[in-house]
Design a protein around this motif. Structure first.
Motif, mmCIF file in Angstrom:
data_model
loop_
_atom_site.group_PDB
_atom_site.id
_atom_site.type_symbol
_atom_site.label_atom_id
_atom_site.label_comp_id
_atom_site.label_asym_id
_atom_site.label_seq_id
_atom_site.Cartn_x
_atom_site.Cartn_y
_atom_site.Cartn_z
ATOM 1 N N THR A 1 -6.486 -8.010 -3.729
ATOM 2 C CA THR A 1 -6.033 -7.038 -2.733
ATOM 3 C C THR A 1 -6.910 -7.088 -1.490
ATOM 4 N N THR B 1 1.476 -1.522 9.482
ATOM 5 C CA THR B 1 0.894 -0.439 8.682
ATOM 6 C C THR B 1 1.821 -0.032 7.547
ATOM 7 N N ALA C 1 -0.563 -0.660 4.349
ATOM 8 C CA ALA C 1 -1.198 0.569 3.867
ATOM 9 C C ALA C 1 -0.737 0.982 2.460
ATOM 10 N N PRO C 2 0.595 1.053 2.177
ATOM 11 C CA PRO C 2 1.003 1.414 0.812
ATOM 12 C C PRO C 2 0.549 0.390 -0.230
ATOM 13 N N TYR D 1 -3.277 0.850 -0.742
ATOM 14 C CA TYR D 1 -3.526 2.118 -1.437
ATOM 15 C C TYR D 1 -3.123 2.023 -2.914
ATOM 16 N N THR D 2 -2.018 1.332 -3.176
ATOM 17 C CA THR D 2 -1.532 1.211 -4.558
ATOM 18 C C THR D 2 -2.459 0.354 -5.411
ATOM 19 N N ARG E 1 -6.517 1.353 -6.069
ATOM 20 C CA ARG E 1 -6.854 2.500 -6.915
ATOM 21 C C ARG E 1 -7.069 2.064 -8.361
ATOM 22 N N ARG F 1 -3.659 6.178 -10.894
ATOM 23 C CA ARG F 1 -2.328 5.781 -10.437
ATOM 24 C C ARG F 1 -1.250 6.586 -11.150
ATOM 25 N N GLU G 1 4.473 7.871 -7.960
ATOM 26 C CA GLU G 1 3.890 7.582 -6.653
ATOM 27 C C GLU G 1 3.924 6.092 -6.357
ATOM 28 N N ASP G 2 3.643 5.263 -7.350
ATOM 29 C CA ASP G 2 3.670 3.804 -7.160
ATOM 30 C C ASP G 2 5.058 3.328 -6.756
ATOM 31 N N LEU H 1 5.791 4.383 -3.111
ATOM 32 C CA LEU H 1 5.051 3.546 -2.166
ATOM 33 C C LEU H 1 5.626 2.135 -2.117
#
Length: 312
Positions: free
Chosen positions: A202, A248, A252-253, A256-257, A260, A265, A269-270, A273
């Protein structure tokens, strides 16, 4: 122990759409977005290929981005739509591996290609006299090939690992596609080493390119700020802001995914995103990079005029 070795058993994708009217509305919306993404990206590829005015390094990179997006969204949405329509949420073990491989390859290639496009704009605006040398057709080809190769190598490593670990829990993947981290929650072994490699990947494929893009556009905006032309400033600020917005939405998603830890997690939410970088970005890219570009719009008008003249 017997369950651990049953790696030929199908997985079950729990999907994105709830069993309600809202789920049906969401399904129709995503299918429409998918069709728009196919039309937009295919049109961009054909337009750049057919119009000689767009045979420039910048548009060569843009055509590759459209090609990636075309395949990217096609890797995810058709299977998701099929599962929803026919109520069959299963996906074979090999099919899951293939989907995961193509998803990771295309995701990695797009992340690196977006960074290449930002570098192209940085050189064009900050070093215009050196542009033909620094961004030649050969350099473009090398950047594109490098993006595909590095994306494929990264994808192959992650997919191979996922296909060779034992699964002994429920086969239900709480996602709408075969995302390797979601698959590993079903593993019957400790996967902390793999989670560390996800963290490293990542950073290399998402965080570093994103920082590079922000720095490139920052230098571009700094150079534009010292321009004398108010019209040129307005155009550059508008272009950079829209490009950064799309970038972005993609990075960004994703960052962020995947940065973490697993215990922080949430499957819901995953999935939310993932919609941004698997479905929305492929439809936004052709819109942003075409409507904000006078040369592309000019090529589109010429193409429409040629079609109309042929009909008459």
């Amino acid at each position: 122990m017997e369950n651990c070795n049953q790696t030929s058993t199908d997985f079950v994708l729990l999907g994105l759409f709830p069993s309600s009217r809202f789920g049906l509305f969401l399904f129709i919306l995503i299918v429409l977005i998918f069709l728009l993404a196919l039309f937009g990206n295919l049109s961009m590829i054909l337009l750049i290929f057919l119009d000689i005015h767009l045979h420039k390094p910048m548009y060569f990179l843009l055509s590759q981005l459209s090609l990636i997006d075309l395949n990217y969204i096609s890797t995810i949405v058709p299977k998701m739509a099929y599962n929803y329509l026919f109520g069959n949420k299963s996906i074979s073990f090999i099919g899951c591996g293939v989907q995961s491989f193509f998803f990771l390859t295309l995701a990695g290639a797009e992340a690196l290609l977006l960074a290449s496009m930002a570098y192209d704009r940085y050189v064009a605006i900050c070093f215009p006299l050196h542009y033909p040398i620094k961004i030649s057709r050969r350099v473009c080809v090398l950047m594109i090939i490098g993006s595909w190769i590095m994306g494929s190598i990264n994808s192959c490593a992650h997919t191979t690992y996922a296909l060779h670990i034992p699964y002994c829990r429920s086969r239900a993947i709480n996602h709408f596609f075969c995302d390797v981290p979601a698959m590993l929650t079903l593993a019957c072994m400790d996967t902390w080493i793999y989670e560390y490699t996800v963290f490293v990947s990542t950073i290399l494929f998402l965080l570093c390119p994103f920082i590079g893009i922000v720095c490139s556009y920052g230098r571009v905006l700094f150079a534009v700020h010292h321009m004398n032309s108010a019209e040129g400033k307005k155009k550059a600020y508008s272009t950079c802001s829209t490009h950064l917005t799309v970038v972005t939405f993609y990075y960004a998603p994703f960052v962020y995914t995947y940065l973490r830890p697993r215990y922080l997690r949430s499957p819901t939410e995953d999935k939310a995103l993932a919609v941004f970088y698997t479905i929305l970005t492929p439809v936004l890219n052709p819109v942003i990079y075409s409507l904000k570009n006078k040369e592309v719009m000019g090529a589109l008008r010429r193409a429409i005029q040629r079609i109309c003249s042929v009909k008459t």
